[in-house]
Design a protein around this motif. Structure first.
Motif, short mmCIF file in Angstrom:
data_model
loop_
_atom_site.label_atom_id
_atom_site.label_comp_id
_atom_site.label_asym_id
_atom_site.label_seq_id
_atom_site.Cartn_x
_atom_site.Cartn_y
_atom_site.Cartn_z
N UNK A 1 0.80 -1.24 0.00
CA UNK A 1 0.00 0.00 0.00
C UNK A 1 0.83 1.28 0.00
N UNK A 2 2.00 1.26 0.65
CA UNK A 2 2.81 2.46 0.74
C UNK A 2 4.13 2.34 -0.02
N UNK A 3 4.15 1.50 -1.06
CA UNK A 3 5.39 1.20 -1.77
C UNK A 3 6.01 2.43 -2.42
N UNK A 4 5.18 3.42 -2.81
CA UNK A 4 5.71 4.59 -3.51
C UNK A 4 5.87 5.81 -2.59
N UNK B 1 8.20 12.23 -4.29
CA UNK B 1 7.54 13.52 -4.48
C UNK B 1 7.84 14.15 -5.83
N UNK B 2 8.94 13.74 -6.49
CA UNK B 2 9.32 14.33 -7.77
C UNK B 2 8.93 13.46 -8.96
N UNK B 3 8.32 12.30 -8.70
CA UNK B 3 8.02 11.38 -9.79
C UNK B 3 6.93 11.95 -10.71
N UNK C 1 -0.65 8.76 -3.23
CA UNK C 1 -0.90 10.05 -2.57
C UNK C 1 0.37 10.90 -2.43
N UNK C 2 1.53 10.27 -2.36
CA UNK C 2 2.78 11.00 -2.18
C UNK C 2 3.41 11.43 -3.50
#
Length: 318
Positions: free
Chosen positions: A88-91, A95-97, A116-117
């Motif tokens: 669920x939080x792999x990414x 923030x710059x992707x 979300x990030x």
């Protein structure tokens, strides 16, 4: 002395570069390319990487926390791997992707909030996977997303608010899925008209298969309770014969057919066959096949039933 200092600086740079570049991969400045290397695990790369190309490998999982500290990553290519599950939080922290490509994997689901990030993500390609549904919150935070490709999956259902908040969305592909264009999906037509380039096709009901939602009217998105149009009829059977009890039903969504015998659900086996149209075929009939057979047609809108009695006749047919 100056020349010695320069040589030492050059060696330091070369060492740093080589230590951050995985074996057999190609690295230039902050770009790492490991395409078609047969990798089964995510490689160790510098967290200063801006482009990471891992296409056409055999990677199955991305470890939790792998991208922590990757504050410069701009492009991530994971197409043509064997990934079937994403944490669920792999990414988290990317923030710059801006570009994320994960097509032609085996991904079965996307978790709410998993992107979300990524506030500047503009392209997300997840086509040709095994995704079956999309839940509210999956695309939360992607206000700069322009292109979203979800075609060639197995998506049947989507929550009405799943695309809410995608303020910049200009291209959406949902063709070649299993979308059921009934009353619960009527909202998708408005979304298609609001999106500059939208390719969304129906899979069911049969009369709408392959049709673009842009070609449909609001009245085409209908839901209907099951109706049994060919009910079973009472039958008399003899030893060793076979009998078919009809049960054909209509409805939207297409109803599932369940057969009961004396209030116990039947399971298909070598003697009891449930045919493609929902009818029940009983092979090698005998005394144990006596009883009341009930056909149940059920969908999200309701239930329809029909009953027939099978009577075994002791002896042979005249």
């Amino acid at each position: 002395m100056v020349h010695l200092w320069l040589r030492l600086q050059l060696l330091a740079v070369l060492y740093a570069t080589s230590s951050a570049c995985p074996l057999r991969c190609s690295c230039f400045r902050t770009t790492v390319r490991c395409q078609s290397m047969g990798l089964t695990d995510m490689p160790v790369v510098s967290n200063k990487t801006t482009t990471l190309d891992l296409r056409s490998n055999r990677i199955r999982r991305i470890p939790r926390g792998y991208f922590e500290g990757f504050t410069a990553l701009n492009t991530l290519l994971l197409d043509r791997n064997l990934i079937d599950y994403l944490e669920p939080d792999v990414f988290r922290g990317l923030e710059k992707l801006k570009y994320l490509y994960m097509s032609r994997n085996k991904i079965m689901s996307l978790h709410p909030g998993m992107f979300r990030d990524m506030p500047v993500l503009s392209q997300l390609f997840v086509f040709a996977n095994n995704i079956t549904s999309l839940r509210d919150g999956v695309f939360d935070g992607l206000r700069q997303l322009i292109k979203l490709s979800l075609h060639h999956n197995q998506i049947e259902t989507m929550s009405p608010g799943v695309f809410r908040g995608l303020a910049s969305l200009a291209q959406l592909r949902l063709d070649d899925n299993h979308l059921v264009c009934d009353c619960k999906l009527a909202w998708i037509r408005d979304l298609a008209f609001k999106t500059r380039h939208a390719t969304i096709e129906c899979h069911l009901p049969e009369n709408l298969r392959g049709r673009s939602v842009l070609s449909l009217s609001p009245q085409d998105f209908q839901c209907g309770e099951p109706v049994i149009v060919r009910p079973p009829v009472d039958a008399k059977v003899f030893m060793g014969y076979s009998v078919t009890l009809l049960c054909r039903a209509t409805g939207s969504p297409k109803p599932d057919i369940v057969w009961m015998r004396n209030n116990v659900e039947l399971v298909a086996n070598s003697k009891m066959q449930i045919l493609e149209d929902g009818s029940l075929k009983i092979l090698q009939t005998g005394p144990g096949d006596d009883g009341s057979y009930e056909c149940r047609a059920v969908n999200s809108r309701g239930l329809a039933t029909a009953i027939a009695n099978v009577t075994y006749i002791n002896g042979t047919e005249n």
